[in-house]
Scaffold this motif. Structure first.
Motif, PDB file in Angstrom:
ATOM      1  N   TYR A  22      36.855  19.904 -43.295  1.00  0.00           N
ATOM      2  CA  TYR A  22      36.761  19.384 -41.931  1.00  0.00           C
ATOM      3  C   TYR A  22      37.948  19.871 -41.092  1.00  0.00           C
ATOM      4  O   TYR A  22      37.775  20.282 -39.940  1.00  0.00           O
ATOM      5  CB  TYR A  22      36.692  17.851 -41.941  1.00  0.00           C
ATOM      6  N   VAL A  26      37.672  22.056 -37.557  1.00  0.00           N
ATOM      7  CA  VAL A  26      38.180  21.637 -36.243  1.00  0.00           C
ATOM      8  C   VAL A  26      39.501  22.329 -35.896  1.00  0.00           C
ATOM      9  O   VAL A  26      40.148  21.995 -34.909  1.00  0.00           O
ATOM     10  CB  VAL A  26      38.321  20.096 -36.115  1.00  0.00           C
ATOM     11  N   ASP A  28      42.443  22.257 -37.277  1.00  0.00           N
ATOM     12  CA  ASP A  28      43.638  21.412 -37.339  1.00  0.00           C
ATOM     13  C   ASP A  28      44.477  21.921 -38.502  1.00  0.00           C
ATOM     14  O   ASP A  28      44.081  21.810 -39.663  1.00  0.00           O
ATOM     15  CB  ASP A  28      43.246  19.951 -37.545  1.00  0.00           C
ATOM     16  N   LEU A  51      42.037  13.187 -37.251  1.00  0.00           N
ATOM     17  CA  LEU A  51      41.677  11.962 -36.533  1.00  0.00           C
ATOM     18  C   LEU A  51      40.180  11.809 -36.300  1.00  0.00           C
ATOM     19  O   LEU A  51      39.653  10.705 -36.355  1.00  0.00           O
ATOM     20  CB  LEU A  51      42.426  11.898 -35.200  1.00  0.00           C
ATOM     21  N   THR A  52      39.479  12.897 -36.046  1.00  0.00           N
ATOM     22  CA  THR A  52      38.048  12.799 -35.730  1.00  0.00           C
ATOM     23  C   THR A  52      37.158  12.881 -36.972  1.00  0.00           C
ATOM     24  O   THR A  52      35.931  12.945 -36.837  1.00  0.00           O
ATOM     25  CB  THR A  52      37.632  13.884 -34.720  1.00  0.00           C
ATOM     26  N   SER A  55      33.812  11.032 -37.454  1.00  0.00           N
ATOM     27  CA  SER A  55      32.534  11.442 -36.858  1.00  0.00           C
ATOM     28  C   SER A  55      31.481  11.723 -37.927  1.00  0.00           C
ATOM     29  O   SER A  55      30.288  11.532 -37.687  1.00  0.00           O
ATOM     30  CB  SER A  55      32.714  12.664 -35.954  1.00  0.00           C
ATOM     31  N   GLN A  83      33.232   8.862 -25.773  1.00  0.00           N
ATOM     32  CA  GLN A  83      33.575   8.225 -27.042  1.00  0.00           C
ATOM     33  C   GLN A  83      35.004   7.710 -26.940  1.00  0.00           C
ATOM     34  O   GLN A  83      35.878   8.378 -26.410  1.00  0.00           O
ATOM     35  CB  GLN A  83      33.453   9.182 -28.216  1.00  0.00           C
ATOM     36  N   ARG A  84      35.188   6.511 -27.439  1.00  0.00           N
ATOM     37  CA  ARG A  84      36.511   5.902 -27.468  1.00  0.00           C
ATOM     38  C   ARG A  84      36.793   5.519 -28.906  1.00  0.00           C
ATOM     39  O   ARG A  84      35.961   4.903 -29.576  1.00  0.00           O
ATOM     40  CB  ARG A  84      36.545   4.670 -26.564  1.00  0.00           C
ATOM     41  N   LEU A  85      37.960   5.908 -29.394  1.00  0.00           N
ATOM     42  CA  LEU A  85      38.345   5.617 -30.768  1.00  0.00           C
ATOM     43  C   LEU A  85      39.651   4.832 -30.779  1.00  0.00           C
ATOM     44  O   LEU A  85      40.577   5.173 -30.048  1.00  0.00           O
ATOM     45  CB  LEU A  85      38.553   6.917 -31.562  1.00  0.00           C
ATOM     46  N   GLN A 130      39.128   2.214 -38.396  1.00  0.00           N
ATOM     47  CA  GLN A 130      38.879   2.678 -37.031  1.00  0.00           C
ATOM     48  C   GLN A 130      37.780   1.852 -36.401  1.00  0.00           C
ATOM     49  O   GLN A 130      36.889   1.351 -37.082  1.00  0.00           O
ATOM     50  CB  GLN A 130      38.452   4.148 -36.999  1.00  0.00           C
ATOM     51  N   THR A 132      35.130   2.550 -33.156  1.00  0.00           N
ATOM     52  CA  THR A 132      34.703   3.571 -32.195  1.00  0.00           C
ATOM     53  C   THR A 132      33.566   3.037 -31.331  1.00  0.00           C
ATOM     54  O   THR A 132      32.731   2.255 -31.789  1.00  0.00           O
ATOM     55  CB  THR A 132      34.216   4.857 -32.898  1.00  0.00           C
ATOM     56  N   THR A 134      30.653   4.702 -28.805  1.00  0.00           N
ATOM     57  CA  THR A 134      30.028   5.961 -28.414  1.00  0.00           C
ATOM     58  C   THR A 134      28.966   5.682 -27.364  1.00  0.00           C
ATOM     59  O   THR A 134      28.102   4.830 -27.563  1.00  0.00           O
ATOM     60  CB  THR A 134      29.378   6.646 -29.633  1.00  0.00           C
TER      61      THR A 134
END
Length: 161
Positions: A22, A26, A28, A51-52, A55, A83-85, A130, A132, A134
């Motif tokens: 992952y 992304v 990272d 962090l994501t 998903s 989207q807010r996390l 977390q 989230t 959406t």
């Protein structure tokens, strides 16, 4: 339907190689995503997920929402608009993640349905990981290009695998 809640039947076990995969996807490059000694140097027992990463869990969790609760939508006709996390603690390799899904709100505007879901992710110790929210916009009915429908179905199957 607003307020509807379900818990995804099974947990998602965070694999070391999945974290690395992952992170590459992304782009990272933080060492704690790839090197266990770097993660340990930051105080973690396993690789730290980007962090994501959540998903992946969210896509699996929301599939049931559109198959059983909020039905009548073609996934190719749904667009994520926001989207807010809220991060409570990092996800690390070896975690077992549980997801509770809530239909937080639903309204219709200009012929479109605006759907907000809330996912609450906890770990094997029942610690909050977390939260989230959406926001999705979709329409029921209407004609859908068959090629687009197949492409979206294939993408969703890949994400949920």
């Amino acid at each position: 339907m607003v307020g509807h809640h379900y818990r995804v039947e099974d947990f998602y076990e965070v694999g070391r190689e999945k974290v690395r995969e992952y992170a590459r996807a992304v782009q990272d490059t933080h060492p704690a995503h790839y090197d266990e000694s770097a993660a340990k140097g930051l105080g973690y027992d396993g690789l730290v997920a980007p962090l994501t990463f959540v998903s992946i869990v969210g896509a699996i969790a929301q599939r049931r929402l559109f198959e059983e609760i909020v039905i009548g939508y073609d996934l190719s006709q749904i667009m994520q608009t926001d989207q807010r996390l809220v991060f409570h603690k990092p996800i690390t390799a070896g975690d077992r993640l549980f997801c509770d899904v809530y239909l937080d709100s639903f309204r219709q505007v200009a012929g479109s349905d605006i759907i907000v879901t809330k996912n609450v992710i906890t770990d094997q110790n029942d610690d909050l990981v977390q939260t989230t929210w959406t926001t999705l916009v979709g329409r029921t009915g209407g004609e859908v290009d068959e090629n687009i429908a197949h492409a979206v179905k294939d993408v969703m199957m890949h994400v949920a695998s």
